[in-house]
Design a protein around this motif. Structure first.
Motif, short mmCIF file in Angstrom:
data_model
loop_
_atom_site.label_atom_id
_atom_site.label_comp_id
_atom_site.label_asym_id
_atom_site.label_seq_id
_atom_site.Cartn_x
_atom_site.Cartn_y
_atom_site.Cartn_z
N ARG A 196 -10.91 1.28 -8.56
CA ARG A 196 -10.65 0.15 -7.65
C ARG A 196 -10.20 -1.11 -8.38
N ASP B 267 0.85 -1.18 0.00
CA ASP B 267 0.00 0.00 0.00
C ASP B 267 0.88 1.23 0.00
N GLN C 129 2.27 -6.47 -4.51
CA GLN C 129 1.34 -5.38 -4.21
C GLN C 129 0.10 -5.87 -3.47
N GLY C 130 -0.12 -7.18 -3.47
CA GLY C 130 -1.40 -7.68 -2.97
C GLY C 130 -1.30 -8.41 -1.64
N GLN D 201 -9.41 -3.50 -3.18
CA GLN D 201 -9.14 -3.13 -4.56
C GLN D 201 -8.51 -4.30 -5.30
N THR E 261 -5.64 -5.52 -0.96
CA THR E 261 -5.45 -5.57 -2.40
C THR E 261 -5.48 -7.03 -2.85
#
Lengths: 291, 431
Positions: free
Chosen positions: B272, B187, B290-291, B247, B216
Motif C-alpha cells: 500500500r 487507478d 496517479q493520486g 494507498q 491514492t
C-alpha cells in the motif's frame, strides 16, 4: 544602512507596478494572499506587516538568587579540583602521612561500591600502583605540570553541570572524567611512595567519578535541590580552604575570589545583560513537530 | 541573472531563473545567465529562446555552491558585463556565494542590482546567523529585493534590516500546461471508462451516486527532516489503518528514506505504500496524476511550488500551515493542518471524505490554478522592478561606504573595507 521602518525614502514612495494611490478609498482591503491579483503595487506594505512577529515569547526573566543557586554546581566542581590539587601538594611535600588518605579513601569507596566490587577495585589499583609510579619517569616535570593543568581545565570545561539525571549524563561528561583521571595519573606518577600513589588515585576516583554521581542522586532524591547543592558547596569550600591554608595564603585568596566571582558576579552580569535579549519568532521559523 | 543554481542542477531556484529568463527574453529583453561550471559544462551555452548561459569555471565547496573568493570572480564578471552591456544584475538565492559577489561587483561598477530571496531563515542557529550577516552585507547597497511570498518578505526585511518599500513580492509560477490533470491514470486497475465518465458528466448528477472506491495519496518531496518526513512516518500507518482503501505513492529520495522503509516493514504496508525514489522532473506530472490527494508535511517553506503543481494536476492538497504556504492556494483547494500528527490525520480524514463524495473536479481546479500563476505575469512584474531599479538615483562612493558601514559596529568597518578594495580592483581592471 537603510532605515528599518521609520519614514519611507522619497524615491521609494512611487509604487512599483500598480494603480496610483488616489484610488485607495474604493479599493478592497489588501489581503496577505498570492493567488489573487490585488490592486496594490508589489512593494505595498500593509498595516498588518510583521503582525505575526513575536518578540521574546520564550524568554523567562531570570531571578538573581535563582542563578546564584545554579552556580553552586560550578563552585562544587571548582572546589573538587582545588581539593584534589591541594591533596597532591600535601602528599608531594610529605606534610601529610599517606596513610590518612588511604584510610579516608578506602572507607568512602567501600561505602559507595558493594564489598565484592570494592575488593576487586582495590586489588586492581594496588597492582597497578607500581606501574603508575614509574609511568612518567622519562618525561620532564614541566611537561607533566602543564599537561596536568590542561587536563584539569578540560575537566572543569566539559563537566556535565546541566543535566540532573544520574543515568543519562551527556557525552562531554565522560570526557571530563577521563581528563581528570589522566591528570591524576600524571600527578600520581610524580609521587615518591607506592602508598602515596595509591592514595591519590583513590582520591581522584572518589572526587571525579563517584562524587558527581552522589551529588546527582542527592539532587534527584531531595527537592528542592538547592538544599543539597548549598550544603555540598559549603562543605567543599571549607575543605578546600582548610587544605590550602597550610600551602599559601595567596592560593586561599585566589580560590575564594574565584568562588565569589562565579557565585555572585557572574549571575549579576547574566541578569543585567538580559535586557539586551531580542528573540524574534514568526511564521518563517521551522515548525517544531508537536504531538 | 546570477546564481550558483542553474540547470543541469534541478530545483525551485533553477526553474525560476530558467522560466523568468525565457519570458523576459520573449518580452524583448536581453538576458544572460551566469552560473558556475557543471562538470564538463564550461563556457557559453544558448537556451532555446536565445538566452545566453555563461558557465564560469569556479571551484565548488558544498552542494553546488561556489567557493567564496570575494574578488576572484571580478575580472571575469566585469568582462561578461561589459561585453553584454548589462544594465541590471539580478542575483538569486542567499546560499549562493556567486550571487553575493556579483551584486557587490555590480554596485561597484555602478550597475543596478536586484536580489531574489527564495528561502526562509530563522534567527536562532549558527548557520542562519552567518547567512543573515552575509545577506545584510550584500543588501546594504541594493536597488530592489524580490521575495516569493509575503512571509518571505517579512523575513527578509528583518534579516537584512531593509526598508520594506524596497521589497516586492512576486510569487513563483508553474507552467500549468505541463501539469494537466488526467484522472484516468489514477487507478489503472479499476474501470477507466466508468471513472472518467463520472468526472466528465455534470458533477451534480453523479456526486452522490458513484463513490470513489480507492483513494491514492501522493507525496513528492526530498526525503529530509525539513520536509517533515518524521510526520509522514507517523501519519501513514494511522491513515492506512483507518482507511483500508487508501494507498500512498511517495516520490523523492533523501536520508529519511530509510525511516519510511522501516515504517513500511514494521506495519506490513509494502503493497500500500510505494516508494519510487528520485523522480525526474519530467515524470513528476505522471506521478502527481496517479493520486487524488497531495500531502505536503513541510516544516518550513517560502512558497512551496510542489503544492501548486499538484493543484494544477487537479489534486486536493493537504498541507501543514507553515511559512508562506497559507498564501498560495485558496481555502477550498487546500486543507491545512498544524505540524502535528493528530491534526494532519484530522485533515487527511476530511480530505479523504471529500474525495469519496467525488466533490472535487480536477479540471476545474486546473483551470483556476492556471489563472492564478503564470510566468508571463511574473516576468511582467519583474520588469516593473527592473524599471524601478533603473530609476533609482546613482549612488556615490562615499554614500556606499556609509551604507556598508551600517552593517554593524565591527562588521560595518570590515564591509566598508571589502567594498573599498573592490573599488580599487575595479579601477585597476578599468585601466
Amino acid at each position: 544602512m537603510e532605515p528599518v521602518s521609520p519614514g519611507p525614502l522619497p524615491e521609494a514612495a512611487s509604487p512599483v507596478g500598480g494603480a496610483p494611490a488616489a484610488a485607495l478609498g474604493q479599493r478592497p482591503r489588501w489581503r496577505k494572499l498570492l493567488y489573487i491579483r490585488q490592486d496594490y503595487p508589489d512593494n505595498y506594505v500593509d498595516k498588518s506587516f510583521l503582525k505575526l512577529m513575536k518578540r521574546n515569547v520564550n524568554v523567562r526573566q531570570l531571578d538573581y538568587w535563582d542563578v546564584v543557586c545554579e552556580t553552586f554546581r560550578v563552585s562544587q566542581q571548582l572546589s573538587v579540583t582545588v581539593i584534589f590539587v591541594a591533596a597532591f601538594l600535601h602528599l608531594d611535600s610529605g606534610s601529610v602521612p599517606s596513610v590518612t588518605g588511604l584510610i579516608a579513601g578506602s572507607c568512602a569507596i567501600s561505602a559507595c561500591l558493594a564489598i565484592t566490587s570494592a575488593a576487586l577495585f582495590f586489588t586492581m589499583l594496588l597492582g597497578l600502583t607500581p606501574i603508575l609510579k614509574n609511568l612518567t619517569e622519562n618525561i620532564s616535570s614541566d611537561s607533566i605540570w602543564f599537561m596536568a593543568i590542561v587536563m584539569l581545565l578540560a575537566n572543569l570545561l566539559f563537566h556535565d553541570y546541566g543535566s540532573g539525571s544520574s543515568t543519562h549524563t551527556r557525552f562531554p561528561d565522560s570526557l571530563s572524567i577521563n581528563a581528570a583521571m589522566f591528570s591524576a595519573v600524571l600527578l600520581a606518577s610524580q609521587l615518591e611512595s607506592n602508598n602515596d600513589v595509591f592514595g591519590l588515585m583513590l582520591l581522584a576516583v572518589q572526587l571525579f567519578a563517584l562524587f558527581p554521581i552522589l551529588r546527582r542522586s542527592m539532587r534527584a532524591w531531595h527537592h528542592p535541590s538547592v538544599f543539597w547543592d548549598g550544603f555540598f558547596t559549603v562543605v567543599l569550600v571549607i575543605f578546600a580552604v582548610a587544605l590550602l591554608l597550610p600551602i599559601s595564603h595567596a592560593s586561599v585568596t585566589f580560590y575564594t575570589a574565584a568562588i565569589a566571582f562565579v557565585t555572585f558576579f557572574c549571575p549579576y552580569m547574566l541578569v543585567s545583560i538580559q535586557k539586551y535579549k531580542s528573540e524574534i519568532r514568526g511564521p518563517w521559523d521551522e515548525a517544531v513537530i508537536g504531538h | 541573472m546570477v546564481s550558483d543554481f542553474f540547470y543541469p542542477n534541478m530545483g525551485g531556484v533553477e526553474g525560476h531563473i530558467y522560466h523568468l529568463s525565457q519570458r523576459l527574453a520573449r518580452r524583448g529583453h536581453k538576458v544572460v545567465v551566469v552560473t558556475h561550471r557543471y562538470g564538463g559544462r564550461v563556457g557559453v551555452r544558448y537556451l532555446t529562446s536565445g538566452v545566453k548561459v555563461y558557465h564560469v569555471p569556479h571551484w565548488l565547496v558544498h552542494d553546488q555552491v561556489s567557493l567564496p573568493t570575494l574578488y576572484g570572480f571580478f575580472p571575469l564578471f566585469r568582462y561578461i558585463v561589459v561585453r553584454e552591456s548589462i544594465d541590471v544584475v539580478h542575483g538569486h538565492q542567499a546560499f549562493s556565494a556567486m550571487c553575493h559577489e556579483a551584486i557587490l561587483h555590480a554596485r561597484t561598477m555602478g550597475l543596478r542590482a536586484v536580489f531574489t530571496d527564495h528561502s526562509l531563515f530563522g534567527f536562532e542557529d549558527t548557520s542562519s546567523i552567518l547567512t543573515n550577516k552575509l545577506l545584510k552585507f550584500t543588501l546594504s547597497d541594493i536597488d530592489h529585493v524580490i521575495c516569493v511570498s509575503h512571509t518571505s518578505k517579512e523575513n527578509t526585511v528583518l534579516r537584512a534590516s531593509l526598508n520594506p518599500l524596497h521589497v516586492s513580492v512576486i510569487p513563483n509560477a508553474v507552467v500549468c500546461a505541463e501539469f494537466t490533470p488526467d484522472p484516468s491514470m489514477r487507478d489503472p486497475k479499476k474501470s477507466k471508462a466508468g471513472y472518467f465518465a463520472s468526472v466528465v458528466a455534470p458533477a451534480d448528477s453523479f456526486r452522490h451516486v458513484r463513490l470513489v472506491n480507492s483513494v491514492t495519496i501522493v507525496v513528492a518531496s526530498r526525503l529530509v527532516y525539513r520536509k517533515g518526513i518524521d510526520l509522514l512516518v507517523a501519519v501513514i500507518p494511522a491513515i492506512c489503518q483507518e482507511f483500508p482503501q487508501v494507498q500512498f505513492v511517495i516520490g523523492g529520495d533523501g536520508p529519511k528514506r530509510v525511516e519510511l522503509e522501516q515504517m513500511r516493514e514494521r506495519f506490513v504496508l509494502q503493497d500500500r505504500v510505494q516508494l519510487l525514489g528520485a523522480v525526474n522532473h519530467s515524470d513528476v506530472r505522471d506521478l502527481l496524476c496517479q493520486g487524488h490527494i497531495f500531502l505536503n508535511t513541510s516544516l518550513t517553506e517560502a512558497f512551496c511550488i510542489a503544492i501548486v503543481e499538484a493543484a494544477s494536476c487537479g489534486l486536493l492538497v493537504v498541507s501543514t500551515r507553515v511559512g508562506g504556504v497559507p498564501e498560495v492556494l485558496p481555502d477550498d483547494m487546500i486543507m491545512f493542518a498544524n505540524p502535528e500528527e493528530g491534526d494532519i490525520i484530522r485533515a487527511m480524514r476530511a480530505a479523504i471524505g471529500t474525495i469519496k463524495e467525488n466533490a472535487v473536479d480536477p479540471f476545474e481546479i486546473h483551470r483556476r490554478v492556471s489563472n492564478m500563476y503564470s510566468w508571463t505575469d511574473v516576468a511582467a512584474r519583474a520588469e516593473e522592478v527592473y524599471r524601478c531599479a533603473m530609476e533609482m538615483p546613482a549612488v556615490g562612493l562615499a554614500e556606499r561606504l556609509l551604507r556598508y558601514n551600517g552593517c554593524g559596529v565591527f562588521a560595518g568597518k570590515l564591509a566598508a573595507m571589502i567594498m573599498a578594495v573592490d573599488f580599487i580592483i575595479w579601477m585597476l581592471l578599468d585601466e
